[in-house]
Scaffold this motif. Structure first.
Motif, PDB file in Angstrom:
ATOM      1  N   HIS A 247       0.899  -1.137   0.028  1.00  0.00           N
ATOM      2  CA  HIS A 247       0.078   0.104   0.103  1.00  0.00           C
ATOM      3  C   HIS A 247       0.812   1.228  -0.028  1.00  0.00           C
ATOM      4  N   ARG A 248       0.183   2.340  -0.239  1.00  0.00           N
ATOM      5  CA  ARG A 248       0.998   3.569  -0.308  1.00  0.00           C
ATOM      6  C   ARG A 248       0.687   4.391   0.926  1.00  0.00           C
ATOM      7  N   TYR A 249      -0.668   4.550   1.199  1.00  0.00           N
ATOM      8  CA  TYR A 249      -1.324   5.577   1.982  1.00  0.00           C
ATOM      9  C   TYR A 249      -1.391   4.829   3.261  1.00  0.00           C
ATOM     10  N   GLU A 250      -1.149   5.639   4.318  1.00  0.00           N
ATOM     11  CA  GLU A 250      -0.919   5.341   5.760  1.00  0.00           C
ATOM     12  C   GLU A 250      -2.040   6.399   6.823  1.00  0.00           C
ATOM     13  N   PHE A 251      -2.257   5.705   7.928  1.00  0.00           N
ATOM     14  CA  PHE A 251      -3.277   6.645   9.030  1.00  0.00           C
ATOM     15  C   PHE A 251      -2.317   7.965   9.168  1.00  0.00           C
ATOM     16  N   ASN A 252      -3.012   8.996   9.281  1.00  0.00           N
ATOM     17  CA  ASN A 252      -2.119  10.187   9.450  1.00  0.00           C
ATOM     18  C   ASN A 252      -2.157  10.476  11.070  1.00  0.00           C
ATOM     19  N   ASN A 253      -0.924  10.431  11.594  1.00  0.00           N
ATOM     20  CA  ASN A 253      -0.604  10.493  12.933  1.00  0.00           C
ATOM     21  C   ASN A 253      -1.170  11.684  13.624  1.00  0.00           C
ATOM     22  N   GLY A 254      -1.454  12.546  12.986  1.00  0.00           N
ATOM     23  CA  GLY A 254      -1.960  14.004  13.567  1.00  0.00           C
ATOM     24  C   GLY A 254      -3.303  13.822  14.006  1.00  0.00           C
ATOM     25  N   TYR A 255      -3.964  12.864  13.855  1.00  0.00           N
ATOM     26  CA  TYR A 255      -5.397  12.590  14.318  1.00  0.00           C
ATOM     27  C   TYR A 255      -5.528  11.200  15.267  1.00  0.00           C
ATOM     28  N   ARG A 256      -4.511  10.725  15.775  1.00  0.00           N
ATOM     29  CA  ARG A 256      -4.349   9.623  16.633  1.00  0.00           C
ATOM     30  C   ARG A 256      -5.189   9.936  17.887  1.00  0.00           C
ATOM     31  N   GLU A 257      -4.912  11.060  18.513  1.00  0.00           N
ATOM     32  CA  GLU A 257      -5.538  11.418  19.718  1.00  0.00           C
ATOM     33  C   GLU A 257      -6.945  11.728  19.508  1.00  0.00           C
ATOM     34  N   GLN A 258      -7.496  12.361  18.588  1.00  0.00           N
ATOM     35  CA  GLN A 258      -8.804  12.487  18.320  1.00  0.00           C
ATOM     36  C   GLN A 258      -9.638  11.221  17.972  1.00  0.00           C
ATOM     37  N   LEU A 259      -9.341  10.551  17.482  1.00  0.00           N
ATOM     38  CA  LEU A 259      -9.861   9.195  17.182  1.00  0.00           C
ATOM     39  C   LEU A 259      -9.906   8.497  17.964  1.00  0.00           C
ATOM     40  N   GLU A 260      -8.737   8.232  19.105  1.00  0.00           N
ATOM     41  CA  GLU A 260      -8.714   7.354  20.257  1.00  0.00           C
ATOM     42  C   GLU A 260      -9.645   8.103  21.141  1.00  0.00           C
ATOM     43  N   ALA A 261      -9.883   9.376  21.298  1.00  0.00           N
ATOM     44  CA  ALA A 261     -10.860   9.940  22.139  1.00  0.00           C
ATOM     45  C   ALA A 261     -12.288   9.447  21.746  1.00  0.00           C
ATOM     46  N   ALA A 262     -12.420   9.385  20.366  1.00  0.00           N
ATOM     47  CA  ALA A 262     -13.746   9.047  19.878  1.00  0.00           C
ATOM     48  C   ALA A 262     -13.944   7.592  20.112  1.00  0.00           C
ATOM     49  N   GLY A 263     -13.234   6.716  20.436  1.00  0.00           N
ATOM     50  CA  GLY A 263     -13.583   5.292  21.004  1.00  0.00           C
ATOM     51  C   GLY A 263     -12.846   4.228  20.217  1.00  0.00           C
ATOM     52  N   MET A 264     -11.884   4.852  19.162  1.00  0.00           N
ATOM     53  CA  MET A 264     -11.318   3.690  18.404  1.00  0.00           C
ATOM     54  C   MET A 264      -9.968   3.363  19.046  1.00  0.00           C
ATOM     55  N   VAL A 265      -9.468   2.062  19.132  1.00  0.00           N
ATOM     56  CA  VAL A 265      -8.322   1.492  19.785  1.00  0.00           C
ATOM     57  C   VAL A 265      -7.311   1.337  18.549  1.00  0.00           C
ATOM     58  N   ILE A 266      -6.179   1.888  18.639  1.00  0.00           N
ATOM     59  CA  ILE A 266      -4.849   1.405  18.085  1.00  0.00           C
ATOM     60  C   ILE A 266      -4.394   0.197  18.537  1.00  0.00           C
ATOM     61  N   SER A 267      -4.658  -1.052  17.902  1.00  0.00           N
ATOM     62  CA  SER A 267      -3.868  -2.009  18.591  1.00  0.00           C
ATOM     63  C   SER A 267      -2.738  -2.759  18.208  1.00  0.00           C
ATOM     64  N   ALA A 268      -2.074  -1.930  17.059  1.00  0.00           N
ATOM     65  CA  ALA A 268      -0.799  -2.383  16.759  1.00  0.00           C
ATOM     66  C   ALA A 268      -0.067  -1.336  15.933  1.00  0.00           C
ATOM     67  N   LYS A 269       1.259  -1.150  16.226  1.00  0.00           N
ATOM     68  CA  LYS A 269       1.748  -0.280  15.494  1.00  0.00           C
ATOM     69  C   LYS A 269       3.354  -0.669  15.069  1.00  0.00           C
ATOM     70  N   SER A 270       3.612   0.044  14.043  1.00  0.00           N
ATOM     71  CA  SER A 270       5.166  -0.464  13.470  1.00  0.00           C
ATOM     72  C   SER A 270       6.189  -0.387  14.682  1.00  0.00           C
ATOM     73  N   MET A 271       7.444  -1.066  14.591  1.00  0.00           N
ATOM     74  CA  MET A 271       8.310  -1.101  15.482  1.00  0.00           C
ATOM     75  C   MET A 271       8.886   0.091  16.230  1.00  0.00           C
ATOM     76  N   ASP A 272       8.837   0.935  15.342  1.00  0.00           N
ATOM     77  CA  ASP A 272       9.312   2.374  15.497  1.00  0.00           C
ATOM     78  C   ASP A 272       8.258   3.411  16.026  1.00  0.00           C
ATOM     79  N   ASP A 273       7.150   2.812  16.153  1.00  0.00           N
ATOM     80  CA  ASP A 273       5.940   3.498  16.731  1.00  0.00           C
ATOM     81  C   ASP A 273       5.405   4.679  15.684  1.00  0.00           C
TER      82      ASP A 273
END
Length: 553
Positions: free
Chosen positions: A475-501
């Motif tokens: 794939h080419r496109y990725e989750f935009n890290n600028g929205y991590r906190e907002q989407l987690e606050a909305a109830g979404m769980v980030i359950s895995a990340k790359s080894m470098d976070d």
């Protein structure tokens, strides 16, 4: 076992009469039997098209692009190979005419040929032989499938190369297996052997005499037809193998073994092998043939009229059912139909929904609506690649209240680009900064096996049972890290990340809010096999079973 600097014994698989007879499945089934006899087997596909690889070819024309650990984009037959044998393949195992000519021209430009005239023979055929050696070195036996059919002009350099290999190494180091059609003419009530005779005649005209014939037909070959084929093709009668239409492709290894196909190969190539232990394949067939349960899974995509585009996804779903004796019926649905008719109507009656990978904006809104419907109704949802991105857009729009949230693949000016190229976003003190990189997308493609860290206490961690896992990406496109906190606050769980976070690899909804809602950026279908399944697919089918049982109550 082969010794250093010795040539690996090779078996070349060719096809005649018509395409789509199942060379790949036949070759993989034979490989499975040889592996069950204790041999280390590798497989290789030689494709006659001029494309360097299938990566830029249309799914409608070519089907699925399969991805190996090293990030090679290959023919879908490599998926068949890896589902039948335990050997992990690489880019060395998928060669196209385009790759061969690219290598030859590169050598010519460097002056490797010392100014000599560069020709198909010997330069192109030598390059083919070099590639075959590189892919098969160190194994007990290598099975090499030639794409296309005998008589195709595109295949001639490959056929000439394998003819040379047989001449150079002898019959005990290289043998030929030819797959052909024996059609049944209903009006006459007869099987016709003439197409097979002509196919072998064509093969012999270029210097290749098959050692084994695999005769594809609707019913087993009668002894009379077997003798007739043997007589006219100069192939021993015992080496004329019947390949009938079976209701389960995992029965093919046992079917071939019953006709001693593996023993013919072992004897001719002088391989040291034990008796075949096909108990694992018998268990797979038994589980598929005698299910205790059944579920219906919707696959919502954009290429559903050509299901080979999702070949590994379909197989992995069935593997997930085999692991728990559950019959999986696939319902292929167009994402655009969800846009037109609504998710509730299109998804009525299914026990789970999977949204697979893809590219482009066609049908994307239907995938977002599918995620929303599944999330709101408790329907098990499994998103893969683009299916994860659709789920992120759904959460952003409908839970986080980010109106206009989208992927920059579909809307370069999205108000909230929750999905984008890495080069389009970076975070500084929580602010989102965009950079216009024009149309240069190639450098951002993420390919091959990469490890990721799974968050304890999540559904993903419970399914994998480990902290670090490796999955293949494309794939080419990725989750935009600028929205991590907002989407987690909305109830979404980030359950895995790359080894470098840096990169989000998996997202899910907490099980307190939804029984099974999980999506991953990678392609786990590429690591699923009928004998072991894959934890995510096994878990998804289990959730679908529970959903069905709950609805019945």
């Amino acid at each position: 076992m082969t010794t250093p600097n010795s040539h690996t014994p090779l078996l070349f698989v060719t096809g005649g009469v018509v395409s789509s007879l199942g060379k790949g499945i036949a070759a993989a089934s034979l490989a499975a039997i040889l592996e069950a006899r204790g041999l280390r087997v590798t497989m290789m596909k030689l494709d006659p098209y001029l494309n360097v690889d299938p990566g830029t070819m249309s799914p409608f024309q070519h089907g699925e692009v399969y991805v190996t650990d090293d990030g090679a984009e290959t023919d879908l037959d490599l998926g068949h190979y890896e589902r039948f044998v335990n050997t992990r393949l690489s880019g060395l195992n998928s060669i196209t005419t385009g790759k061969i000519y690219e290598a030859v021209i590169r050598k010519e430009r460097r002056g490797d040929y010392l100014g000599g005239t560069v020709q198909v023979i010997p330069h192109v055929t030598d390059q083919i032989k070099t590639c075959i050696d590189a892919a098969t070195d160190g194994f007990d036996v290598g099975i090499v499938e030639i794409g296309g059919t005998v008589g195709d002009i595109e295949s001639l350099p490959f056929l000439e190369a394998i003819r040379q290999l047989r001449t150079e190494r002898g019959a005990d180091k290289a043998m030929f297996m030819h797959l052909t059609l024996v059609p049944y003419i209903a009006a006459a009530g007869e099987l016709k052997t003439k197409p097979t005779q002509h196919s072998v005649k064509e093969l012999r005209s270029i210097g290749i005499q098959p050692d084994v014939l695999i005769c594809r037909s609707e019913q087993p070959l009668p002894e009379g037809e077997r003798r007739k084929i043997a007589l006219f093709t100069n192939v021993p009668e015992k080496a004329v193998i019947s390949a009938i239409d079976l209701d389960n492709i995992h029965k093919i290894p046992r079917w071939f073994h019953a006709q001693a196909l593996d023993q013919i190969v072992v004897d001719q190539l002088h391989l040291s092998a034990r008796e075949a232990d096909l108990s694992e394949w018998d268990a797979v067939v038994d589980a598929a043939s005698h299910p205790d349960d059944a579920v219906t899974i919707a696959v919502v995509g954009k290429y559903v009229d050509h299901q080979d585009a999702y070949k590994s996804v379909g197989e992995a779903l069935k593997h997930g059912g085999i692991r728990q004796r559950t019959k999986v019926t696939l319902k292929w649905l167009e994402a655009e139909d969800v846009e037109r008719e609504g998710a509730a109507q299109v998804l009525a009656g299914v026990d789970g929904v999977l949204v697979p990978g893809g590219f482009g904006d066609r049908g994307f809104e239907g995938k977002v609506l599918t995620s929303k419907y599944a999330r709101e109704t408790g329907l098990p949802y499994f998103g893969i690649c683009y299916g994860m991105q659709a789920a992120v857009v759904d959460v952003a729009r409908h839970l986080a209240g980010l109106e206009g949230a989208n992927s920059t693949e579909n809307d370069k000016q999205a108000k909230h680009p929750v999905i984008g190229l890495i080069t389009e976003w970076r975070t500084q003190s929580g602010d989102i900064e965009r950079r216009d990189e024009g149309s240069d997308l190639g450098g951002t493609m993420r390919l091959g096996l990469q490890e990721q860290r799974v968050k304890p206490g999540t559904l993903a961690h419970a399914l994998y049972g480990k902290d670090v896992v490796g999955e293949r990406h494309r794939h080419r496109y990725e989750f935009n890290n600028g929205y991590r906190e907002q989407l987690e606050a909305a109830g979404m769980v980030i359950s895995a990340k790359s080894m470098d976070d840096l990169l989000v690899e998996m997202i899910e909804m907490p099980q307190t809010a939804h029984p099974w809602f999980l999506a991953c950026q990678a392609h786990p279908e590429f690591l699923s096999t009928p004998r072991s399944g894959h934890p995510l697919f096994v878990g998804f089918i289990k959730a679908a079973r529970e959903r069905k049982a709950s609805n019945q109550k």
